[in-house]
Design an enzyme around this catalytic site. Structure first.
Site, PDB file in Angstrom:
ATOM      1  N   ALA A  13       0.807  -1.215   0.000  1.00 13.06           N
ATOM      2  CA  ALA A  13       0.000   0.000   0.000  1.00 13.06           C
ATOM      3  C   ALA A  13       0.842   1.267   0.000  1.00 13.06           C
ATOM      4  CB  ALA A  13      -0.927  -0.003   1.214  1.00 13.06           C
ATOM      5  N   GLY A  79      -5.097  -7.171  -2.089  1.00 17.71           N
ATOM      6  CA  GLY A  79      -6.309  -7.755  -2.640  1.00 17.71           C
ATOM      7  C   GLY A  79      -7.387  -6.728  -2.939  1.00 17.71           C
ATOM      8  N   HIS A 227      -1.987 -12.736  -4.177  1.00 15.82           N
ATOM      9  CA  HIS A 227      -2.347 -11.929  -3.023  1.00 15.82           C
ATOM     10  C   HIS A 227      -1.162 -11.918  -2.068  1.00 15.82           C
ATOM     11  CE1 HIS A 227      -4.888 -11.128   0.774  1.00 15.82           C
ATOM     12  NE2 HIS A 227      -4.652  -9.997   0.136  1.00 15.82           N
ATOM     13  N   ASP A 228      -0.736 -10.728  -1.662  1.00 20.02           N
ATOM     14  CA  ASP A 228       0.497 -10.633  -0.882  1.00 20.02           C
ATOM     15  C   ASP A 228       0.442 -11.426   0.420  1.00 20.02           C
ATOM     16  OD1 ASP A 228      -1.309  -8.862   0.315  1.00 20.02           O
ATOM     17  OD2 ASP A 228      -0.062  -7.088   0.013  1.00 20.02           O
ATOM     18  N   ASN A 287      -9.134  -9.634   9.194  1.00 18.17           N
ATOM     19  CA  ASN A 287      -8.335  -8.423   9.043  1.00 18.17           C
ATOM     20  C   ASN A 287      -8.420  -7.591  10.314  1.00 18.17           C
ATOM     21  OD1 ASN A 287      -8.679  -9.321   6.283  1.00 18.17           O
ATOM     22  ND2 ASN A 287      -8.047  -7.285   5.635  1.00 18.17           N
TER      23      ASN A 287
END
Length: 480
Positions: A13, A79, A227-228, A287
């Site tokens: 990000a 994502g 996806h990281d 999350n």
């Protein structure tokens, strides 16, 4: 054996980088080729990623790596975000940032057409306004002309893979983050999309991690876990299955690795997520807002002329009085950028706690609140899965925050194993190396990481004090 080098393109990000990862048969050796900022652009009040700039930087990094004669390239990103292509393969508009406000009210709109229980049964994903489902629904509700001309939907890493290879496919681990994928059927949730008015015909084939997608300038391109978090968890240096993990960065992803998605009513009530992993695994997790809050605090202080490094902020927190002011880091007020120190003070005042005034006190409250949130999530995923946990692995950039690592051990009562810092890049590279036949399987890949002497261990301390704090935390979260 001769060393084999692969290139890992890793976008987060805040920044991105292209890394060369050499494998000599025993260890991974990382070399940074090109690092670049991931800056956002606001146009007409809409928050976008600057994807063309990212693409240019990726090309620069790959060009620098060609001298190393790489065997392959792999791409991972965050994502949920996506791009739409027209019938000629052109990108329709710059991808919008998941923190943009266009999804406000979209969850309620979705639930009016498809029940929350049905959405979870068909997708198994945690309900968050940032999810692709609500982003797509916002386009439907606004009558966006983009949907009228769109022919192909590609998530963020899939868009980059398309520019690299021309392959219009979606990689499994990232597809699962959208809340538009059905883990029971292994296909897109087309029935749900039709009820919501989302055009299902634009969603392409889904391919598993390890798929050879094509080539770029003669270099094979392999889809890792795109996806990281999927790549980061692939590099968790665990032995056996009785481990939990936290992928710690801008977001904190807290959970377990499980063999299949868990779609029970208990999982729905806990609002957990089932994201795809590598080699027939799922990531049962939630999350947590993560170090984004600290990043926003730092930005607020910098704007006021007080500039601190992250190391300086942790040092200030270490001198602050412990467990004075705690809050729910998943409060929606923290989702958008803004004055997060003031948000924290407001929440503490509303809950009758001491209001943190100094920088150190604010940072301490952030780190302690995150650690308490980690415990809450771990208790939830263990209850949903009935899977025992003997230790907790923290991977990613957040492992550098030693105070947060220790606080996490204290709150959870588990031994914390921190590292590697570069888990996402390593996981990306390891999947490439497995596809290339250099590593046998995921178990051997994790043994490689475990043998690299990058790990630090933290034993629980003062657990009774943190048990009391956790009780206060639960009460605060319930009351608000």
């Amino acid at each position: 054996m001769a060393s084999k080098t692969v290139l890992a393109v890793d976008l987060g990000a805040e920044s991105g980088r292209v890394m060369a990862v050499a494998f000599d048969g025993r260890s991974l050796h990382l070399q940074e080729l090109h690092r670049f900022t991931n800056t956002t652009v606001t146009v007409n009040g809409r928050l976008h990623w600057d994807f063309l700039r990212l693409w240019g930087d990726i090309q620069t990094g790959i060009a620098k790596g060609k001298a190393l004669h790489p065997a392959s390239i792999g791409v991972d990103t965050w994502g949920v975000d996506f791009g739409l292509l027209d019938s000629q393969g052109n990108l329709i508009g710059n991808p919008v940032h998941y923190r943009d406000g266009r999804t406000v009210g979209m969850m309620e709109t979705a639930f009016a057409r498809v029940s929350k229980a049905d959405i979870f049964a068909q997708t198994g994903i945690q309900f968050m306004p940032i999810n692709t489902l609500y982003q797509m629904l916002s386009l439907v509700e606004s009558g966006s002309p983009q949907l009228q001309i769109a022919e192909t939907f590609l998530t963020a890493p899939d868009l980059l893979n398309y520019w690299l290879t021309g392959a219009k496919v979606c990689e499994f681990s990232n597809a699962t983050t959208t809340q538009l994928f059905n883990p029971t059927t292994g296909t897109w949730a087309t029935e749900m999309m039709e009820h919501l008015g989302i055009p299902s015909h634009i969603f392409p084939e889904i391919v598993p991690p390890g798929t050879m997608l094509g080539s770029y300038d003669g270099i094979p391109v392999i889809a890792p876990a795109c996806h990281d978090t999927g790549s980061a968890v692939a590099a968790v240096p665990a032995k056996g299955q009785d481990f939990a993990y936290i992928s710690s960065g801008t977001w904190s992803l807290v959970g377990l690795e499980v063999p299949r998605p868990i779609l029970t009513t208990e999982a729905l009530a806990a609002n957990v997520t089932n994201e795809g992993g590598v080699y027939d695994t799922y990531r049962l997790l939630k999350n947590v807002m993560g170090l984004w809050i600290l990043q926003q605090c730092r930005a607020t202080w910098a704007a006021a002329g007080e500039k601190y490094s992250y190391g300086e902020l942790v040092q200030l927190a270490e001198t602050a009085v412990p467990l004075q002011s705690i809050f729910n880091p998943n409060d929606p007020v923290f989702l958008q950028s803004g004055n997060h120190p003031q948000h924290i003070r407001d929440l503490c005042q509303r809950t009758g706690q001491p209001v943190p005034q100094t920088v150190g006190a604010v940072v301490r409250s952030v780190l302690e609140s995150l650690a308490l949130a980690y415990r809450e999530v771990l208790e939830l995923v263990q209850a949903v899965s009935n899977q025992p946990v003997s230790n907790l692995h923290i991977v990613g950039g957040g492992t550098q925050n030693q105070l947060l690592n220790q606080l996490t051990a204290n709150t959870t009562g588990l031994q914390v194993v921190a590292g590697p810092i570069e888990a996402t890049v390593m996981g990306n590279a390891l999947v490439q190396l497995i596809t290339l036949g250099e590593i046998a399987d995921l178990q051997q890949a994790r043994q490689v990481v475990a043998g690299m002497d990058e790990l630090q261990r933290y034993e629980p301390q003062d657990t009774a004090v943190f048990d009391e704090a956790y009780g206060r935390y639960q009460k605060i979260c319930t009351e608000l």
